[in-house]
Design an enzyme around this catalytic site. Structure first.
Site, mmCIF file in Angstrom:
data_model
loop_
_atom_site.group_PDB
_atom_site.id
_atom_site.type_symbol
_atom_site.label_atom_id
_atom_site.label_comp_id
_atom_site.label_asym_id
_atom_site.label_seq_id
_atom_site.Cartn_x
_atom_site.Cartn_y
_atom_site.Cartn_z
ATOM 1 N N LYS A 28 0.818 -1.213 0.000
ATOM 2 C CA LYS A 28 0.000 0.000 0.000
ATOM 3 C C LYS A 28 0.859 1.274 0.000
ATOM 4 C CE LYS A 28 -4.077 -1.822 -0.279
ATOM 5 N NZ LYS A 28 -3.722 -3.217 -0.517
HETATM 6 C C1 LIG Z 1 -9.987 -1.881 -1.494
HETATM 7 C C2 LIG Z 1 -9.370 -2.751 -0.448
HETATM 8 N N1 LIG Z 1 -9.977 -2.872 0.742
HETATM 9 C C3 LIG Z 1 -9.459 -3.635 1.721
HETATM 10 C C4 LIG Z 1 -8.280 -4.318 1.549
HETATM 11 C C5 LIG Z 1 -7.765 -5.203 2.648
HETATM 12 O O1 LIG Z 1 -6.589 -4.710 3.211
HETATM 13 P P1 LIG Z 1 -5.776 -5.559 4.281
HETATM 14 O O2 LIG Z 1 -4.906 -6.510 3.520
HETATM 15 O O3 LIG Z 1 -4.969 -4.539 5.055
HETATM 16 O O4 LIG Z 1 -6.748 -6.267 5.157
HETATM 17 C C6 LIG Z 1 -7.605 -4.215 0.326
HETATM 18 C C7 LIG Z 1 -6.347 -4.932 0.119
HETATM 19 O O5 LIG Z 1 -5.702 -4.893 -0.874
HETATM 20 C C8 LIG Z 1 -8.172 -3.420 -0.700
HETATM 21 O O6 LIG Z 1 -7.586 -3.304 -1.905
#
Ligand SMILES: Cc1ncc(COP(=O)(O)O)c(C=O)c1O
Length: 385
Positions: A190
């Protein structure tokens, strides 16, 4: 005569975190401090994000998925409730909806930005609708004013899935500051990383509930009233979960957060180079940036129209990989086409399905050198010759 061999190209990954000595020093200092779980670093990280966004409260958690789960639990969303959300997204938000017993109602996206379409949201509202979970695709903020208005008019909770948009603006509104709640991801790929991690921000009453739920339901006020570090001296007031961010992750996240503006500026620079160099290619659409938007540029998504380009998206990805050692990614295979969701989907989502068949994310991250950027441009352009 000596045989000449082609130079071996170093693989260019689709994404790579930019970790500097100061990040490493922060994590080492946290390790040496003797305090490893959610503590001073997590609290400082929460404060930095809260002040940066101008939101009421922030809770640092183990992932964005955890933040989404807590958001729905804190808002009391459960069986029988419907939550409107895009399908062109990662599975985390819809999965969290199913986990609390709610039904995701998938809506289509806008063709230009691939963002949650407010008109489609409006059309999907029923008496059972409790919330909208909108997603800022790739870092381009949704139409925040329209979504806020819809939520207010219909008494719905607005959650911003701002996993891609930690530093992005639209018409003077910062992504993540408009919803009743918003969630961020600090996953390794990210715009800033804490290794794994996430943040839930927004209304103080809801974040307080989420904090209780994310700490086993242990009533911290009881701890403060009676506790002297005695682990027997607390009560459990709700059946909670364990979702807090560790101080090791927070040390990295906090250190990276200091560089967020610089990281985003570099992403924007790379995006501008790509758009300048690729926009003329027939059948290739570079990402739109609407007026009044400061894009977060987590993704640089292009669309390849196989009827107008010399090759399709899949072929372009394969050639970049095999001929140029350049990795790409796809965002996303629509959630409503995934096995778990096939029965949930009721509407056709033409914009989503069309975009998903054409979309390709090019490498766009601050660890890239100018040479890397030129290499991607020339590799893509070569396919059009
Ligand atoms: C739009 C979106 N929401 C939520 C997430 C989930 O993130 P995490 O891996 O920190 O749980 C992602 C992960 O890529 C995402 O692209």
């Amino acid at each position: 005569m000596t045989a000449t061999t082609a130079p071996v190209l170093a693989p260019l990954p689709w994404n790579r975190p930019l970790i500097s000595e100061d990040d490493i020093a922060s994590v080492v200092a946290a390790l040496r401090s003797g305090w490893l779980t959610h503590g001073p670093n997590a609290t400082a990280f929460e404060q930095a994000v809260r002040e940066d966004l101008g939101v009421e409260d922030a809770f640092a958690v183990s992932s964005c998925t955890a933040a989404l789960h807590l958001a729905l639990l804190a808002a009391g969303i459960g069986p029988g409730d419907e939550v409107i959300t895009p399908s062109l997204t990662f599975c985390a938000a819809p999965n969290a909806m199913l986990q609390v017993g709610a039904r995701p109602v998938f809506v289509d996206v806008e063709p230009a930005t691939l963002n949650t379409n407010p008109e489609a949201v409006h059309a999907a509202i029923t008496p059972r609708t409790k919330a909208i979970v909108a997603m800022h695709y790739g870092g381009h903020p949704c139409d925040l004013r329209a979504l806020r208005r819809l939520a207010d008019e219909h008494g719905l909770l607005l959650v911003e899935d701002a996993a891609h948009a930690l530093l992005a603006w639209r018409e003077g509104l910062r992504a993540g500051s408009v919803g009743d709640l918003a969630v961020f991801s600090f996953y390794a790929n990210k715009v800033l990383t804490s290794g794994e991690g996430g943040m839930l921000v927004g209304r103080a009453d809801l974040v307080a509930k989420a904090r209780l739920l994310g700490r086993h339901g242990i009533d911290s006020s009881a701890w403060k009233r009676h506790g002297k570090g005695n682990t027997a001296d607390y009560d459990v007031t709700v059946p909670g979960l364990k979702y807090v961010m560790s101080d090791l992750n927070a040390a990295l996240g906090l250190s990276q957060h200091r560089k967020l503006a610089a990281f985003t500026a570099r992403r924007a620079e790379i995006a501008a180079s790509y758009t300048a160099a690729l926009a003329d290619l027939p059948g290739l659409t570079t990402p739109a940036v609407l007026p009044g938007v400061q894009h977060g540029w987590f993704l640089y998504p292009v669309l390849v129209d196989p009827a107008a380009a010399p090759l399709d998206r899949t072929c372009l990805a394969e050639r970049l990989q095999t001929e140029h050692q350049i990795a790409t990614s796809i965002h996303f295979r629509p959630v409503h086409t995934r096995q778990v969701y096939r029965d949930t989907a009721r509407h056709s989502l033409p914009v989503t399905e069309r975009a998903a068949a054409r979309q390709l994310s090019l490498p766009c991250y601050p660890a890239m050198t100018d040479h890397d950027v030129d290499r991607v441009i020339s590799a893509v352009r070569t396919q059009w010759i």
